[in-house]
Write an enzyme that holds these catalytic residues in place. Sequence first.
Site, short mmCIF file in Angstrom:
data_model
loop_
_atom_site.label_atom_id
_atom_site.label_comp_id
_atom_site.label_asym_id
_atom_site.label_seq_id
_atom_site.Cartn_x
_atom_site.Cartn_y
_atom_site.Cartn_z
N HIS A 236 0.81 -1.22 0.00
CA HIS A 236 0.00 0.00 0.00
C HIS A 236 0.85 1.28 0.00
O HIS A 236 0.45 2.29 0.58
CB HIS A 236 -0.97 -0.01 1.18
CG HIS A 236 -2.00 -1.11 1.12
ND1 HIS A 236 -2.56 -1.53 -0.06
CD2 HIS A 236 -2.55 -1.89 2.09
CE1 HIS A 236 -3.43 -2.50 0.19
NE2 HIS A 236 -3.44 -2.75 1.47
N HIS B 115 -9.73 1.61 0.87
CA HIS B 115 -9.60 0.35 1.60
C HIS B 115 -10.71 0.16 2.64
O HIS B 115 -10.45 -0.27 3.77
CB HIS B 115 -8.22 0.30 2.27
CG HIS B 115 -7.71 -1.08 2.54
ND1 HIS B 115 -8.41 -1.98 3.30
CD2 HIS B 115 -6.59 -1.71 2.16
CE1 HIS B 115 -7.71 -3.11 3.38
NE2 HIS B 115 -6.60 -2.97 2.69
N GLU C 20 -11.36 -3.92 -2.97
CA GLU C 20 -10.47 -2.82 -3.33
C GLU C 20 -10.26 -2.82 -4.84
O GLU C 20 -9.62 -3.72 -5.37
CB GLU C 20 -9.12 -2.98 -2.63
CG GLU C 20 -9.20 -3.10 -1.13
CD GLU C 20 -8.02 -3.88 -0.53
OE1 GLU C 20 -6.88 -3.46 -0.73
OE2 GLU C 20 -8.26 -4.91 0.11
#
Length: 346
Positions: free
Chosen positions: A107, A177, A314
């Site tokens: 991420h 998210h 996601e």
Amino acid sequence: MSVYKSLYDTMPDGREVYVYKIENNNGVYVELLTRGATLSSFVCPDRDGNMGDIIMGFDSLAGHLATTTYAGQIIGQYANRICDGRFTLGGREYNVTKNENGVTCLHGGDEYSSALWKAIITDDNAVEFSYHSPDGAEGFPGNVDITVQYVLTDHGELEIHYAATSDKDTVMNFTNHAYFNLGTVQSGDILGTVLQLNCDSFTPTDARSIPTGEIRPVEGTAFDFRAPKPIGRDIGADDEQLRQCKGYDHNFCINGEAGTLRLAAKALDEGCGRKLEVWTDLPGIQLYTGNFLDGSETGKGGVALQKHYGFCLETQYYPDTPNQPAFPSCERKAGETFRSLTIFKV
Ligand code: GLA
């Protein structure tokens, strides 16, 4: 429609965090925090009209600051994983943050997701968040200016519009998210939620959750959600992919043309009747079933966030695309604008 801004809380360093509430004419509303441009609530009716919050999250800023789950946050500059925190672009090697086991970039670190974003109300149902990421932050090339606009419609659609531009050639992959629990987190785990994915294939991973490069048909596997089935029906199947991730934590390849808005996922809690649709123009969608939640974080209403208490959908470029030339490209040239739209519809 209405939109309100109010002070949410103050960071330990004194900076103020604001919350924006957008409400439609049916009483459906979302709450958005400037910290991480976070989607912190999405409140909508069940089949009997009882309002409930389908977002797994926190009651306080302290919860949002302490979490390691990325709950509700906007992720950048590269959502999901980059193998060995390294990729080559334009003949140059870039080393980015290795925040997972000191090896993998997950991420993009926590730059975008923990930033305090600027926000402006752009309409009576819209708020636009903006952030400037300096060249080299977390190792990624380019000064990046990004806006994320959230729009709530009277049809229960939460549109998330992404637009980002860099002054150097770079890679980009942004997502939200959010963890969903359609029965609210008070109802327990999400294994009974019925899910349908418009995906004929997925990208299997190695033990580090890095795609092997294979695009595997879901046919005949536990990954076949083409017809609706409870998330938990096959989650315990004797499948190496499920064992190594302790559940689903995989990118599915969305049918149809990337660049075209299409239905990627549909979920339904048959108990209460709340449903969710996910539409996107991106090529992939990560189904993550909250496998790493272990009760150590306390969510809304004092509920300990246990394994499988929320699921994520996601929308994204495939994981590790910068090292996978056969995957749809996430590269953007200097000055070229990245644009993308994802819709969560209740
Ligand atoms: C993504 C990843 C998961 C996990 C969560 C955050 O969904 O794919 O493996 O890291 O983020 O906990």
